[in-house]
Motif scaffolding. Structure first.
Motif, PDB file in Angstrom:
ATOM      1  N   THR A  45       0.522  -0.730  -0.193  1.00 54.25           N
ATOM      2  CA  THR A  45      -0.152   0.197  -0.051  1.00 54.25           C
ATOM      3  C   THR A  45       0.707   1.496   0.052  1.00 54.25           C
ATOM      4  O   THR A  45       0.290   2.421  -0.236  1.00 54.25           O
ATOM      5  CB  THR A  45      -0.858   0.369   1.442  1.00 54.25           C
ATOM      6  OG1 THR A  45      -0.125  -0.015   2.165  1.00 54.25           O
ATOM      7  CG2 THR A  45      -1.699  -1.128   1.133  1.00 54.25           C
ATOM      8  N   GLU A  46       2.270   0.941  -0.352  1.00 53.23           N
ATOM      9  CA  GLU A  46       3.104   2.242   0.316  1.00 53.23           C
ATOM     10  C   GLU A  46       3.053   3.554   1.135  1.00 53.23           C
ATOM     11  O   GLU A  46       3.197   4.018   1.403  1.00 53.23           O
ATOM     12  CB  GLU A  46       2.929   3.003  -1.226  1.00 53.23           C
ATOM     13  CG  GLU A  46       3.057   2.362  -2.572  1.00 53.23           C
ATOM     14  CD  GLU A  46       3.158   2.977  -3.962  1.00 53.23           C
ATOM     15  OE1 GLU A  46       2.562   4.437  -3.771  1.00 53.23           O
ATOM     16  OE2 GLU A  46       3.611   2.121  -4.969  1.00 53.23           O
ATOM     17  N   GLY A  47       2.614   2.815   2.410  1.00 54.50           N
ATOM     18  CA  GLY A  47       2.508   3.190   3.534  1.00 54.50           C
ATOM     19  C   GLY A  47       3.794   3.686   4.186  1.00 54.50           C
ATOM     20  O   GLY A  47       4.731   3.308   3.667  1.00 54.50           O
ATOM     21  N   ASP A  48       3.479   3.870   5.673  1.00 56.31           N
ATOM     22  CA  ASP A  48       4.581   4.547   6.030  1.00 56.31           C
ATOM     23  C   ASP A  48       5.053   2.943   6.966  1.00 56.31           C
ATOM     24  O   ASP A  48       4.338   2.471   7.824  1.00 56.31           O
ATOM     25  CB  ASP A  48       4.721   5.802   7.124  1.00 56.31           C
ATOM     26  CG  ASP A  48       5.472   5.753   8.287  1.00 56.31           C
ATOM     27  OD1 ASP A  48       6.813   5.213   7.269  1.00 56.31           O
ATOM     28  OD2 ASP A  48       5.844   6.061   9.233  1.00 56.31           O
ATOM     29  N   VAL A  49       5.770   2.710   6.718  1.00 57.57           N
ATOM     30  CA  VAL A  49       6.594   1.205   7.085  1.00 57.57           C
ATOM     31  C   VAL A  49       7.749   2.332   8.081  1.00 57.57           C
ATOM     32  O   VAL A  49       8.915   2.327   8.420  1.00 57.57           O
ATOM     33  CB  VAL A  49       7.601   0.154   6.049  1.00 57.57           C
ATOM     34  CG1 VAL A  49       7.935  -1.014   6.952  1.00 57.57           C
ATOM     35  CG2 VAL A  49       6.944   0.197   4.645  1.00 57.57           C
ATOM     36  N   SER A  50       7.367   1.875   9.755  1.00 56.71           N
ATOM     37  CA  SER A  50       7.908   2.270  10.699  1.00 56.71           C
ATOM     38  C   SER A  50       8.613   1.008  11.358  1.00 56.71           C
ATOM     39  O   SER A  50       7.911   0.115  11.586  1.00 56.71           O
ATOM     40  CB  SER A  50       6.958   3.102  11.817  1.00 56.71           C
ATOM     41  OG  SER A  50       6.448   2.318  12.313  1.00 56.71           O
ATOM     42  N   GLU A  51       9.287   0.924  12.402  1.00 59.57           N
ATOM     43  CA  GLU A  51       9.672  -0.141  12.685  1.00 59.57           C
ATOM     44  C   GLU A  51       9.262  -0.546  14.262  1.00 59.57           C
ATOM     45  O   GLU A  51       9.048  -1.345  14.784  1.00 59.57           O
ATOM     46  CB  GLU A  51      11.197   0.344  13.914  1.00 59.57           C
ATOM     47  CG  GLU A  51      12.405   0.976  12.080  1.00 59.57           C
ATOM     48  CD  GLU A  51      13.952   0.691  13.076  1.00 59.57           C
ATOM     49  OE1 GLU A  51      13.982   0.623  14.253  1.00 59.57           O
ATOM     50  OE2 GLU A  51      14.404   1.112  12.070  1.00 59.57           O
ATOM     51  N   GLU A  52       8.163   0.503  14.245  1.00 54.21           N
ATOM     52  CA  GLU A  52       7.215  -0.398  15.074  1.00 54.21           C
ATOM     53  C   GLU A  52       5.691  -0.335  15.137  1.00 54.21           C
ATOM     54  O   GLU A  52       5.316   0.236  14.496  1.00 54.21           O
ATOM     55  CB  GLU A  52       7.307   1.051  16.815  1.00 54.21           C
ATOM     56  CG  GLU A  52       8.010   0.759  17.599  1.00 54.21           C
ATOM     57  CD  GLU A  52       8.270   2.036  19.122  1.00 54.21           C
ATOM     58  OE1 GLU A  52       6.830   2.395  18.889  1.00 54.21           O
ATOM     59  OE2 GLU A  52       9.274   2.216  19.359  1.00 54.21           O
ATOM     60  N   LEU A  53       4.906  -1.566  15.486  1.00 54.33           N
ATOM     61  CA  LEU A  53       3.735  -1.784  15.040  1.00 54.33           C
ATOM     62  C   LEU A  53       2.944  -0.598  15.673  1.00 54.33           C
ATOM     63  O   LEU A  53       3.291   0.311  16.976  1.00 54.33           O
ATOM     64  CB  LEU A  53       2.910  -2.992  15.615  1.00 54.33           C
ATOM     65  CG  LEU A  53       3.668  -3.973  14.663  1.00 54.33           C
ATOM     66  CD1 LEU A  53       3.667  -5.700  15.435  1.00 54.33           C
ATOM     67  CD2 LEU A  53       3.619  -3.916  13.288  1.00 54.33           C
TER      68      LEU A  53
END
Length: 111
Positions: A59-67
């Motif tokens: 979805t080309e979203g923000d892939v952050s390290e935290e859920l």
């Protein structure tokens, strides 16, 4: 914190009692019960994190390290349910083993 009680006290105590009734190795069955608990939790956590990462990339979203917090809570609850379920399956497998039909041999004589 409650999980530590089950992992280090309750599971070994239950599995030891059941294993000794069936003349099986108490240590081995305690470790199998603990391994089933931890293994189920790790599988659920790994599955949710990988799924979250794949969906974020697609979805080309923000892939952050935290859920996100809600997903973290869902991961914890699903991990706990899977851990309890896997332990109950392990316990059921051990209790399905028949008890020995023969009496143990008499103790050696004392002189």
């Amino acid at each position: 914190m409650l999980e530590l009680y089950f992992i280090f006290y309750r599971i070994p105590k239950m599995m030891t009692q059941l294993a000794r009734e069936r003349q099986r190795s108490a240590l081995a069955w305690s470790l199998i019960g603990i391994g089933a608990w931890l293994g189920a939790e790790f599988v659920v956590i790994f599955g949710i994190v990988v799924t979250y990462g794949i969906v974020s990339v697609i979805t080309e979203g923000d892939v952050s390290e935290e859920l996100p917090p809600l997903l973290r809570l869902l991961t914890y609850v699903l991990g706990l349910v899977a851990a309890i379920g896997s332990f109950l399956l392990t316990k059921r497998f051990l209790t399905s083993r028949p008890r020995p039909a023969y009496a143990p041999p008499p103790p050696p004589p004392t002189f």
